[in-house]
Design a protein around this motif. Structure first.
Motif, PDB file in Angstrom:
ATOM      1  N   GLY A  15      19.527   4.268  -5.606  1.00  0.00           N
ATOM      2  CA  GLY A  15      20.756   4.843  -6.195  1.00  0.00           C
ATOM      3  C   GLY A  15      20.439   6.075  -5.616  1.00  0.00           C
ATOM      4  N   LYS A  16      20.857   7.082  -6.526  1.00  0.00           N
ATOM      5  CA  LYS A  16      21.141   8.637  -6.095  1.00  0.00           C
ATOM      6  C   LYS A  16      19.845   9.299  -6.240  1.00  0.00           C
ATOM      7  CE  LYS A  16      23.615  12.522  -4.338  1.00  0.00           C
ATOM      8  NZ  LYS A  16      22.205  12.990  -3.943  1.00  0.00           N
ATOM      9  N   THR A  17      19.450   8.161  -8.383  1.00  0.00           N
ATOM     10  CA  THR A  17      18.597   8.726  -8.904  1.00  0.00           C
ATOM     11  C   THR A  17      17.103   7.759  -8.423  1.00  0.00           C
ATOM     12  OG1 THR A  17      19.597   9.713 -10.399  1.00  0.00           O
ATOM     13  CG2 THR A  17      16.967   9.635 -11.497  1.00  0.00           C
ATOM     14  N   ASN A  18      17.254   6.685  -9.052  1.00  0.00           N
ATOM     15  CA  ASN A  18      15.597   5.382  -8.972  1.00  0.00           C
ATOM     16  C   ASN A  18      16.636   4.852  -7.581  1.00  0.00           C
ATOM     17  OD1 ASN A  18      15.209   5.893 -11.748  1.00  0.00           O
ATOM     18  ND2 ASN A  18      16.801   5.583 -11.766  1.00  0.00           N
ATOM     19  N   LYS A  19      15.028   4.476  -7.110  1.00  0.00           N
ATOM     20  CA  LYS A  19      14.705   3.973  -5.359  1.00  0.00           C
ATOM     21  C   LYS A  19      13.808   2.475  -5.957  1.00  0.00           C
ATOM     22  CE  LYS A  19      15.789   8.197  -3.991  1.00  0.00           C
ATOM     23  NZ  LYS A  19      17.113   8.299  -3.840  1.00  0.00           N
ATOM     24  N   LYS A  20      14.798   1.362  -6.090  1.00  0.00           N
ATOM     25  CA  LYS A  20      14.328   0.064  -6.486  1.00  0.00           C
ATOM     26  C   LYS A  20      13.871  -1.207  -5.436  1.00  0.00           C
ATOM     27  CE  LYS A  20      16.856   0.820 -10.963  1.00  0.00           C
ATOM     28  NZ  LYS A  20      18.189   0.105 -11.491  1.00  0.00           N
ATOM     29  N   ILE A  21      12.982  -1.907  -5.762  1.00  0.00           N
ATOM     30  CA  ILE A  21      12.683  -2.716  -4.718  1.00  0.00           C
ATOM     31  C   ILE A  21      13.384  -4.095  -5.810  1.00  0.00           C
ATOM     32  CG2 ILE A  21      10.581  -2.129  -4.445  1.00  0.00           C
ATOM     33  CD1 ILE A  21      10.407  -3.977  -1.600  1.00  0.00           C
ATOM     34  N   PHE A  22      13.414  -5.136  -5.041  1.00  0.00           N
ATOM     35  CA  PHE A  22      13.138  -6.179  -5.541  1.00  0.00           C
ATOM     36  C   PHE A  22      12.829  -7.207  -4.635  1.00  0.00           C
ATOM     37  CE2 PHE A  22      16.502  -3.865  -8.303  1.00  0.00           C
ATOM     38  CZ  PHE A  22      16.140  -3.561  -9.846  1.00  0.00           C
ATOM     39  N   LEU A  23      12.476  -9.423  -5.494  1.00  0.00           N
ATOM     40  CA  LEU A  23      12.573  -9.641  -4.976  1.00  0.00           C
ATOM     41  C   LEU A  23      12.761 -10.400  -5.823  1.00  0.00           C
ATOM     42  CD1 LEU A  23      10.431  -8.095  -3.658  1.00  0.00           C
ATOM     43  CD2 LEU A  23       8.829 -10.396  -3.518  1.00  0.00           C
TER      44      LEU A  23
END
Length: 462
Positions: free
Chosen positions: A13-21
């Protein structure tokens, strides 16, 4: 114990960078979030720190590969739109990741539309409002005209999801969900790049287009997982709903932008709709999705700060404020008397000009703000809803958790069922679902989306 088969999803995202499994039941078995400090382009305008993002992808993958409890079957990416990464023949970025809010030169813009038939003509063909740098095609056009030396070095302009995919797969491709997102690049009638793109030769620097469910082998040695080509985040968020619901609905995907998407409205965009920021997306199967949008999440952030500062309250207080129907009734009564309920769609809600000293408490002020925001949302959503067909509104994202917003939306759409859709990370799940067949041995679960129905009553006719 055997390793759990998983897909890795990078949700940028513009603000948050996330990684999911996600495991094969689409349950989150690992997640992490990060924020990066912005950097600046050559004009001093803030922009994404592309190098930090690139390193973060590699560092995250290395960390996950060390974890023996997971077996990575696939990787996919979703990111915000309207952002190009320009790479040379060796895959190295040649320019900053320019911010889509960067001011666009008026003379260049005027010259472009004069050359190619006018704003109305180009906008109608490409289903893209005139948005300056938010039209990523215009960013590319600007580079060609203002930085010809840089333009000559460009091998490919990749939208951000496809650049991140390229980092892992080593192959350059374009994806329709990014191309078909207010870029000014795609001719929706001809289902091809618009003539202006070809006349300028930009299509020669846009990678070949492949479908959203296409996967490629990883470039990482010794790892057998598949890599998706990436998706535009708004289109990814729609995928779980398209898979689970077949009766006409609209989805209001809420975040910085609140985007109303109607995959059951295929009518041609009218000039008046384009002028009010309506557009068409291409969903992951390549079909048009009529959409409207407002900058409501951003406005919420700004106005909550203003309310908190005026009433000397903590900002966190408004995250869980309870809905008070009696306050809403009083506000509606006053607005009806002042003829404020049928407001035309504007860039900001009416609250931006309200005097905070006229409110007895911050609770009343916040209710008035959300009512103003919900009225703005009604005006925006109604542009694409096709009310005769649509019987359900699903709201996901940040505002779906705001009970004041949800109650007021139900109030303003009395003839439609309004649901807060609770799903662990709709965008990330949609990104995983797009490539389901290449990594998951199980059928797609039918309980991915939890729905909370909102109904509300008032004595005031709306």
């Amino acid at each position: 114990m055997s390793a759990i088969p998983v897909i890795v999803v990078f949700d940028v995202g513009k603000t948050n960078k996330k990684i999911f499994l996600f495991d094969e039941d689409y349950k989150i078995v690992f997640e992490r979030s990060a924020r990066f400090i912005e950097t600046y382009d050559e004009d001093g305008d803030p922009c994404e720190n592309l190098e930090s993002l690139r390193l973060s992808v590699f560092d995250s993958l290395r960390e996950i590969l060390k974890r023996k409890e997971f077996e990575i079957k696939a990787i996919n990416f979703s990111t915000y739109g309207a952002s190009f990464v320009y790479i040379d023949a060796y895959g190295k970025p040649l320019a900053p990741l320019y911010n889509y809010l960067k001011a666009y030169p008026k003379e260049l813009e005027a010259g472009f539309y004069e050359t190619y038939g006018g704003q109305e003509t180009v906008s109608a063909a490409t289903a893209s409002p005139v948005l300056g740098s938010l039209n990523s095609g215009m960013q590319f056009y600007r580079i060609k005209k203002e930085k010809p030396e840089l333009y000559q070095q460009i091998r490919y302009a990749l939208h951000l999801p496809q650049y991140l995919s390229y980092l892992v797969s080593g192959v350059e491709y374009s994806d329709l969900t990014s191309i078909g997102c207010h870029t000014l690049l795609w001719d929706f009638k001809r289902n091809d790049y618009h003539d202006w793109v070809k006349k300028e030769g930009l299509d020669q620097k846009l990678a070949p287009v492949v479908s959203a469910d296409q996967v490629f082998p990883s470039e990482f040695p010794g790892n057998q997982y598949q890599v998706g080509i990436g998706l535009h985040d708004s289109s990814a968020a729609l995928i779980p709903y398209l898979i689970n619901f077949h009766e006409p609905f609209v989805l209001i995907s809420t975040g910085t932008w609140c985007i109303t998407m109607n995959p059951f409205n295929d009518s041609v965009l009218k000039p008046a709709e384009l002028a009010q920021d309506c557009l068409c997306y291409l969903q992951y199967k390549g079909k048009p999705v009529k959409a409207s949008r407002i900058f409501a999440g951003y406005e919420h952030e700004q106005q909550v700060k203003r309310i908190a500062a005026h009433f000397k309250q903590n900002i966190g207080r408004y995250r869980h404020m309870k809905y008070e129907a009696n306050i809403t009734d009083q506000l509606l009564k006053g607005m009806k008397e002042r003829k404020e309920l049928e407001v035309p769609l504007s860039k900001e809600s009416a609250f931006s000009t309200r005097d905070l000293s006229s409110f007895p408490t911050d609770t009343v002020a916040y209710h008035q703000f959300i009512l103003d925001l919900a009225l703005q949302q009604r005006a925006s959503s109604s542009l694409v809803m096709d009310a005769k067909k649509v019987r359900r509104i699903f709201v996901d994202g940040g505002f779906s958790k705001n009970t004041i917003y949800m109650n007021m939306l139900a109030l303003l759409f009395p003839d439609v069922e309004v649901f807060a859709a609770s799903m662990a990370q709709a965008t990330a799940i949609g990104t995983a679902l797009a490539v389901h067949q290449c990594w998951n041995r199980k059928p797609i679960p039918n309980d991915l989306i939890e729905l909370k129905y909102y109904t509300t009553h008032t004595n005031h006719e709306l």
